[in-house]
Design an enzyme around this catalytic site. Sequence first.
Site, PDB file in Angstrom:
ATOM      1  N   LYS A 242       0.475  -1.158   0.022  1.00  0.00           N
ATOM      2  CA  LYS A 242      -0.288   0.089  -0.132  1.00  0.00           C
ATOM      3  C   LYS A 242       1.210   1.203  -0.137  1.00  0.00           C
ATOM      4  CE  LYS A 242      -3.842   2.502   2.084  1.00  0.00           C
ATOM      5  NZ  LYS A 242      -3.901   3.224   3.961  1.00  0.00           N
TER       6      LYS A 242
ATOM      7  N   ALA B 298      -9.886   5.605   4.221  1.00  0.00           N
ATOM      8  CA  ALA B 298      -9.441   6.884   4.994  1.00  0.00           C
ATOM      9  C   ALA B 298     -10.296   8.143   5.191  1.00  0.00           C
ATOM     10  CB  ALA B 298      -8.146   7.482   4.018  1.00  0.00           C
ATOM     11  N   GLY B 299     -10.970   8.291   6.511  1.00  0.00           N
ATOM     12  CA  GLY B 299     -11.750   9.318   6.597  1.00  0.00           C
ATOM     13  C   GLY B 299     -13.826   8.559   6.985  1.00  0.00           C
TER      14      GLY B 299
ATOM     15  N   THR C  35      -8.708   3.763  11.816  1.00  0.00           N
ATOM     16  CA  THR C  35      -9.159   4.554  13.231  1.00  0.00           C
ATOM     17  C   THR C  35     -10.445   4.092  13.938  1.00  0.00           C
ATOM     18  OG1 THR C  35      -8.121   5.865  12.275  1.00  0.00           O
ATOM     19  CG2 THR C  35      -8.626   6.795  14.834  1.00  0.00           C
TER      20      THR C  35
END
Lengths: 255, 370
Positions: free
Chosen positions: A95, A182-183, A205
């Site tokens: 990645k 992401a996000g 996350t």
Amino acid sequence: MLEIAGKTFRSRLFGGTGKFASAKVMKEALMASGSEMITVALRRVDLNDPEDDIMANLDRDHFWFLPNTSGARDAEEAIRLANLARAVGNTNWLKLEVTPDPRTLLPDPIETLRATELLVKDGFVVLPYMNADPILALKLQDVGAAAVMPLGSPIGTNQGVLTKFQVKIIIDQARVPVVVDAGLGAPSHAAAAMEMGADAVLVNTAIAVAGDPVRMARAFAAAVDAGRAAFESGLGRQGPEASASSPETGLDFLR
Amino acid sequence: MFILPPFKSLQKQIAASTKADVKQALVASHAGIDGLAALLSPRAEEMLPQLAARSAEITAARFGRTIQLYAPVYVSSFCTNKCAYCGFSAENKIERRVLSLDEAEAEMDILHRRGFNHILLVAGEAPAKVGVDYLAELARRTRDRFAAITIEVQPLSTADYATLFKAGITGVAVYQETYDPIIYKQVHLSGKKADYDYRLKSPARVAEAGMREVGIGTLMGLANWRAEGLALGLHLAWLRKHFWRTNFTVSFPRMRPAEGDFHPLEETSEKQLSQLLFALRIFDHDVGLVLSTREEERYRNGMIGLGPTRYSAGSCTAPGGYTEPDSALEQFSVGDHRSLPEVCDAIRSKGHDPVHKDWDAVFQAGQPII
């Protein structure tokens, strides 16, 4: 089933190893998520050390490891990390993350494209993390990216797919799988990405910092399944106007 | 390489579509291939007004209220292929003509004076008469007067297409005629065109060579029109995925009366042609859809705004036919005999803008900027 570079995956939820309270919680959450692809920050782990707390807790027969170049500021740094991963990690998958701005961690499009081209030529299976720029996605595919990983919103912001218009274009044009990365802060964000036709999502996350990471991992898994099923079932068009059941388009001229 | 599923399986997929599938294709933001199959199906026939409305909505959103105009220039009626349906077929005992470069330029000048800026050069497939050198030279001579010069001639190699692009040709039309390999074999009796696969690979070569635009299409009247529509959609989607820098157009000329005694193997009514056109527009929001003077004035007027984006006008299908209007050497007789101003008036009267220029030769290298 999802296929990337000839390898198939049953789960369309990719996980990560960062930010968990402990290696034990990480392992339980990743097992609960059903994920088969796990990204690992090369700067965090010692792939050589079987006692490394991340490596020791994750079975490489169960999880496909996707080393990432988190922390690289330009193509050269990313390539050095990639070669480290290949030498000691026994994988040519990568990645690619090139994030010169440590504040936002937004990916550098120019360095990412350059590194992708060089790494593909060197035999790597490259999945570049990228801003949701459709032309960049096409150019990354042209140089051989095995998948593209556009961001939903800046990393760690939990904002969901703010880039949905761009991501939709990327999905429509893609020749390789599109993984929204992401996000994604809530299962509904992951479901939204999957409903749009994303091939997979990567969530780290939101699971790692949840009050109960194991239950949150299950929630994301269910959301990804639901979103995928909705996409495959065919969603209606969203628009302000209802479709006229008897439109006024005159076709009287037809013979 | 583009691989088409068996033609019969396309027909089966279309036949299996339900009314619910049609409705889903009409409400989806993008219909997808399954949606295209449904829109081409008999189930969609009773919903033709809904198809027209959705097609019109997409066309207005993507192209605005405009119709581009072009005219063909036939430069040669020589052909080395025997094709059962074509007036220029090698076996037809007709008087043949190839225009000299001066004559071809004179034809183009006439169209230029009439207000045309987009020219399609057409020739039978006889490379010894009209080859790469001829086309390149004609383009070099005339490119300063035209915004865009496109060609519809024999398929060429990637290198030849690149040469022509450099000389000023901006686009290439290369129609499969029919995607049904069995019918293809039956009607393409001999000559290079008899090679189905070579022809099928041609649009990709055009795009690979860097041409701005590639036209694909089928000749309506050869095979099942519904399956042709699905094959066109599959081909188009494949081309888009692999050549994202290229513009694409689709044509579906219906067979017109021509030299020889060939009768269409399949009839396609105006309603069916319209269904095909609407279905492709709903499937691909951005593809250029061409409606030539093969169709009658009444039909072409009616279709303005519903999906087509490009009309030919004032066309003559005989080499030298603009200089000598009484020429009997035409490939087929047209259905709409109006002049360019008449067609433009009709377009304006339906609230659309006839666009004469939508490109500029200066995009391409080798053209002086001023």
